[in-house]
Design an enzyme around this catalytic site. Structure first.
Site, PDB file in Angstrom:
ATOM      1  N   GLY A  55      -1.555  59.725 -11.263  1.00 39.41           N
ATOM      2  CA  GLY A  55      -1.667  61.094 -10.774  1.00 39.41           C
ATOM      3  C   GLY A  55      -1.284  62.072 -11.858  1.00 39.41           C
ATOM      4  O   GLY A  55      -0.954  61.687 -12.983  1.00 39.41           O
ATOM      5  N   SER A  56      -1.327  63.364 -11.506  1.00 36.49           N
ATOM      6  CA  SER A  56      -0.994  64.399 -12.490  1.00 36.49           C
ATOM      7  C   SER A  56       0.460  64.321 -12.917  1.00 36.49           C
ATOM      8  O   SER A  56       0.798  64.624 -14.056  1.00 36.49           O
ATOM      9  CB  SER A  56      -1.261  65.780 -11.887  1.00 36.49           C
ATOM     10  OG  SER A  56      -2.621  65.950 -11.626  1.00 36.49           O
ATOM     11  N   GLY A  58       2.704  61.595 -12.006  1.00 37.39           N
ATOM     12  CA  GLY A  58       3.346  60.301 -11.864  1.00 37.39           C
ATOM     13  C   GLY A  58       2.350  59.174 -11.697  1.00 37.39           C
ATOM     14  O   GLY A  58       1.183  59.303 -12.053  1.00 37.39           O
ATOM     15  N   VAL A  60       1.206  55.490  -9.262  1.00 42.64           N
ATOM     16  CA  VAL A  60       1.279  54.736  -8.002  1.00 42.64           C
ATOM     17  C   VAL A  60       1.355  53.241  -8.328  1.00 42.64           C
ATOM     18  O   VAL A  60       0.550  52.728  -9.110  1.00 42.64           O
ATOM     19  CB  VAL A  60       0.061  55.020  -7.092  1.00 42.64           C
ATOM     20  CG1 VAL A  60       0.220  54.278  -5.768  1.00 42.64           C
ATOM     21  CG2 VAL A  60      -0.100  56.523  -6.845  1.00 42.64           C
ATOM     22  N   ASP A 169      -8.666  68.364   0.380  1.00 41.36           N
ATOM     23  CA  ASP A 169      -8.975  67.643  -0.855  1.00 41.36           C
ATOM     24  C   ASP A 169      -9.750  66.362  -0.546  1.00 41.36           C
ATOM     25  O   ASP A 169      -9.487  65.311  -1.118  1.00 41.36           O
ATOM     26  CB  ASP A 169      -7.688  67.340  -1.629  1.00 41.36           C
ATOM     27  CG  ASP A 169      -7.959  66.926  -3.077  1.00 41.36           C
ATOM     28  OD1 ASP A 169      -9.078  67.194  -3.574  1.00 41.36           O
ATOM     29  OD2 ASP A 169      -7.067  66.332  -3.706  1.00 41.36           O
TER      30      ASP A 169
END
Length: 349
Positions: A55-56, A58, A60, A169
């Site tokens: 992600g931007s 962090g 997963v 989103d």
């Protein structure tokens, strides 16, 4: 407009023919597998495994929850890399929304853990990848499979909208698949509980109905899935922005490319304001085409989620009738005329 862009809007797509519909995030943001965060996870009973997404702010990970002997997903967010706007506004809103959601076609939230340097969000693990990866690998879906996935997504969105919650989103990579290839809607980073404009009335149906008068002004999502109102920088009805994105998703499921070219913003703006063209050489039923056209329309004519639930093509594939959602949605829309669906003075982010 003040807004937080998603990672997808930061990394614009490659040409459509490759179906590189969205970037998967900036790998330079990956959180290293340091003993510090692993020890935090172990303290709560999680054994962190392989990376399954970026992600931007962090990464997963897949993890094993030793107390219940199940696999889960752990979203680890670095406070150092995250913006103040994200940490103070969008992340708390995401957690608040997910805590109240329980539906078979939504990714379940289990737990949030916060330390001085990170936030850990424990989620249901969808082991089948995402729909974008499936289309990149296999191409267009059969209409039967498209119907299955679209109807499952629609039931999940109907559940959200009936609670006065919008996703904002929706895109192919946010439709995850479980091991039986059922859809699980994920990533509630832009989701919000839409405020009622008439708090003096206490009945839940009245509160839900009045939330339809709300307009948002935060740019959310990705250009390729964004409705014309958002692209033009106008306040928009977030319920109808969700159904526009659903139209983009349905088109892409059956055509295997995006309906609009998002590599050039000016061209994208022009295309989204005209009737979408569906390739004549593909074996797509007229009912399916009709639903796509109902979704990819100007806001004052666009199908709502209630319209989708009652659509003839949708009814062919709907796994079950969402009785409670239908009742709530009918109450919401009963006294809201179509021309007023997107008009309001109640504007927030």
């Amino acid at each position: 407009m003040a807004s937080r862009e998603t990672e997808a809007s930061k990394h614009q797509s490659a040409p459509q023919r490759k179906l590189n519909i969205m970037g998967k995030g900036d790998t330079s943001e990956t959180i290293p597998a340091t003993p510090t965060y692993r020890s935090v996870m172990e303290e709560y009973g999680y054994e962190v495994g392989k990376v399954i997404g970026h992600g931007s702010y962090g990464t997963v990970y897949e993890a094993y929850y030793t107390k219940q002997k199940v696999l889960v997903a752990v979203k680890i967010i670095s406070k150092k890399k995250a913006s103040d706007d994200y940490l103070n506004k969008f992340l708390p809103r995401e957690i608040q929304v997910m805590k109240v959601l329980r539906h078979k076609y939504l990714i379940n939230f289990y737990q949030a853990i916060e330390t001085t340097s990170r936030v850990y969000i424990i989620l249901e693990l969808a082991q089948g990848g995402d729909v974008l990866e499936w289309i990149q690998r296999y191409g267009a879906c059969s209409e039967t499979l498209a119907g299955k996935w679209f109807s499952q997504m629609a039931l999940g969105i109907a559940y959200l909208h009936s609670k006065g919650i919008v996703h904002r989103d929706l895109k192919l990579e946010n439709l995850l698949l479980d091991k039986r290839e059922n859809v699980k809607i994920s990533d509630f980073g832009f989701a919000k509980m839409v405020p009622s404009s008439q708090p003096v009335r206490s009945s839940s149906s009245y509160r839900q109905m009045s939330c339809l008068s709300h307009l948002s002004q935060t740019y959310c999502g990705s250009f390729a899935y964004a409705c014309p109102e958002i692209l033009l920088g106008l306040p928009y009805n977030p319920f109808l922005s969700d159904t526009w994105s659903m139209g983009v998703i349905l088109y892409t499921l059956v055509v295997a490319r995006l309906p609009f070219d998002d590599t050039n913003l000016k061209k994208l703006l022009r295309e989204t304001q005209k009737e979408v063209t569906i390739p004549a050489n593909l074996n797509i039923s007229q009912e399916c085409k009709n639903l796509i056209l109902q979704l990819l329309r100007p806001a004052n004519k666009r199908a709502t989620i209630l319209d989708v639930l009652k659509d003839p093509w949708m009814l062919k594939f709907q796994p079950e009738q969402p009785v409670n959602e239908l009742k709530l949605l009918e109450a919401m829309y009963q006294s809201v005329s179509a021309p007023n669906r997107h008009q309001s003075l109640d504007i927030t982010t």
